[in-house]
Write an enzyme that holds these catalytic residues in place. Structure first.
Site, mmCIF file in Angstrom:
data_model
loop_
_atom_site.group_PDB
_atom_site.id
_atom_site.type_symbol
_atom_site.label_atom_id
_atom_site.label_comp_id
_atom_site.label_asym_id
_atom_site.label_seq_id
_atom_site.Cartn_x
_atom_site.Cartn_y
_atom_site.Cartn_z
ATOM 1 N N LYS A 289 -27.369 -22.083 25.478
ATOM 2 C CA LYS A 289 -26.235 -22.198 26.109
ATOM 3 C C LYS A 289 -26.406 -23.164 26.672
ATOM 4 O O LYS A 289 -27.032 -23.136 27.783
ATOM 5 C CB LYS A 289 -25.994 -20.664 27.272
ATOM 6 C CG LYS A 289 -24.929 -20.923 27.937
ATOM 7 C CD LYS A 289 -24.671 -19.232 28.254
ATOM 8 C CE LYS A 289 -23.503 -18.870 28.603
ATOM 9 N NZ LYS A 289 -22.735 -17.962 29.599
ATOM 10 N N LYS B 180 -24.616 -21.635 22.139
ATOM 11 C CA LYS B 180 -23.071 -21.130 22.744
ATOM 12 C C LYS B 180 -23.406 -22.412 23.275
ATOM 13 O O LYS B 180 -23.932 -22.342 23.998
ATOM 14 C CB LYS B 180 -23.170 -19.904 23.493
ATOM 15 C CG LYS B 180 -21.933 -19.713 24.184
ATOM 16 C CD LYS B 180 -22.037 -18.475 25.421
ATOM 17 C CE LYS B 180 -21.084 -18.584 26.106
ATOM 18 N NZ LYS B 180 -21.200 -17.985 27.492
HETATM 19 N N1 LIG Z 1 -22.784 -16.336 32.262
HETATM 20 C C1 LIG Z 1 -21.919 -15.203 31.804
HETATM 21 C C2 LIG Z 1 -20.690 -15.804 30.839
HETATM 22 N N2 LIG Z 1 -20.688 -15.136 29.470
HETATM 23 C C3 LIG Z 1 -20.180 -15.506 28.194
HETATM 24 C C4 LIG Z 1 -19.373 -16.629 29.359
HETATM 25 C C5 LIG Z 1 -18.869 -17.325 28.111
HETATM 26 C C6 LIG Z 1 -17.710 -16.897 26.719
HETATM 27 C C7 LIG Z 1 -16.497 -17.722 27.115
HETATM 28 O O1 LIG Z 1 -15.982 -18.723 27.337
HETATM 29 O O2 LIG Z 1 -15.587 -17.457 25.451
HETATM 30 C C8 LIG Z 1 -19.478 -17.036 30.022
HETATM 31 C C9 LIG Z 1 -19.514 -17.628 31.490
HETATM 32 C C10 LIG Z 1 -20.180 -18.858 31.462
HETATM 33 O O3 LIG Z 1 -21.533 -19.006 31.388
HETATM 34 O O4 LIG Z 1 -20.192 -19.578 32.758
#
Ligand SMILES: NCc1[nH]cc(CCC(=O)O)c1CC(=O)O
Ligand SMILES: [Mg+2]
Length: 353
Positions: free
Chosen positions: A221, A275
């Site tokens: 991520k 992601k």
């Molecule tokens: N940890 C939280 C999380 N879980 C999914 C997303 C992003 C999902 C999206 O942008 O659709 C995030 C945001 C982040 O890490 O700031």
């Protein structure tokens, strides 16, 4: 101007009539266009197909009853009260979408430094899981594990003197995963990027007897600007202090993603995720090829917002753009896709081509 797609121009083997355009015939034994000459022929050689089985639909839950609130930066996406989430779960079942993912918009009054609401067994996510499972026990439910929708500072972990604490955060995440599993969650999906959280959560679940609760790790991520609209949806955009670069990955890195995924597999992840999606197709392909694991990809909020902005102005044609973007994930090796377009895509797939 949107490009309009009418009936495809297909090639026919009828001899050409005399025409103004003439040219000596090229001496080609190989003409790749033959395999594209008609839809039936294209279908025969098509390498990848998107089906409803590939879709995971993320939904945002908020307080109240019979309430839907638009998310400004995600046109078409709403925050839903628990009863309305159950209605969307019903829609998922009817559309053959195998799994939904839940994210809470926590009342700002309930947010604190420690993200305590995350471990409240009666928080919005747990309430939703129970309500959904009561009516639709056969629909898969995935719960995100991270503290950002619950902390006053908007970080995924505990913050002390400007630093995100790793091991202390992991201890809280284990408790968060446990309340979700007790509520009936099928897949625990840690999105926090703390080191060692997969192993700790697996051990915690096993010790509590949740041997069959799966873990889908947000393994690779990235610290991405494409999460902006999501933070709007869960209400952490305004509160977030600083950025998440000490725990989420640097977007310039690729080998590091493989090391992260390898660790999460070793710690017990059943499925791994990359992601964001579209800007990281190369990572998806490397992860799938290297590990052969069930590999998922998240087409995140910013990708959705970007496509919707162009679709709503008429600069891109909606249906084709959506389906092309999702098929690209299949081509890059995804076994499944978290996407806010899940219902539109599933409806399109139901209609057939
Ligand atoms: N940890 C939280 C999380 N879980 C999914 C997303 C992003 C999902 C999206 O942008 O659709 C995030 C945001 C982040 O890490 O700031
Ligand atoms: Mg890691």
């Amino acid at each position: 101007m949107a490009i309009k797609f009418g009936r495809p121009i297909e090639m026919r083997d009828t001899p050409r009539a005399d025409a103004a355009l003439t040219a000596p015939r090229l001496d080609l034994s190989i003409r790749p266009r033959r395999n594209r000459k008609a839809e039936w022929a294209r279908r025969m050689v098509r390498e990848n197909a998107l089906t409803a089985d590939d879709l995971i639909w993320p939904l945002f839950v908020s307080e109240g009853h019979n309430k839907r609130t638009a998310v400004a930066s995600m046109p078409g996406v709403e925050r839903l009260s628990v009863d309305q989430v159950v209605r969307e779960a019903e829609r998922a079942v009817k559309l053959d979408i195998p799994c939904i993912a839940l994210f809470p918009y926590t009342d700002p009054k309930l947010r604190d430094e420690a993200g305590s609401e995350a471990v409240n067994a009666d928080n919005l996510v747990c309430q939703s899981v129970r309500a959904i499972k009561k009516e639709f026990p056969d629909l898969g439910v995935l719960c995100d594990v991270a503290l950002d929708p619950y902390t006053s500072h908007g970080h995924d972990g505990l913050l002390e003197d400007g630093k995100i604490l790793n091991d202390e955060t992991v201890a809280v995440l284990v408790r968060q995963a446990l309340v979700q599993a007790e509520a009936g969650c099928d897949i625990i999906a840690p999105s926090d990027m703390m080191d060692g959280r997969i192993g700790a959560i697996r051990a915690g679940l096993d010790a509590a007897g949740f041997l069959d609760v799966q873990i889908m790790s947000y393994a690779a991520k990235y610290a991405s600007a494409f999460y902006g609209p999501f933070r709007d949806a869960v209400g952490s955009a305004k509160t977030l202090s600083g950025d998440k670069r000490t725990y989420q990955m640097d977007s310039a890195n690729s080998d590091e993603a493989l090391r992260e995924v390898e660790l999460d597999i070793a710690e017990g992840a059943d499925m791994v995720m990359v992601k964001p999606g579209m800007p990281y197709l190369d990572i998806l392909r490397r992860v799938k090829d290297t590990f052969g694991m069930p590999t998922f990809v998240y087409q995140v909020s910013g990708e959705y917002a970007m496509l919707m902005a162009a679709i709503n102005t008429g600069w891109l044609e909606g249906e084709r753009t959506i389906m092309e973007s999702l098929t690209a994930f299949k081509r890059a090796g995804a076994d499944g896709i978290l996407t806010y377009f899940a219902p539109q895509a599933a409806e399109r797939l139901k209609k057939g081509s």
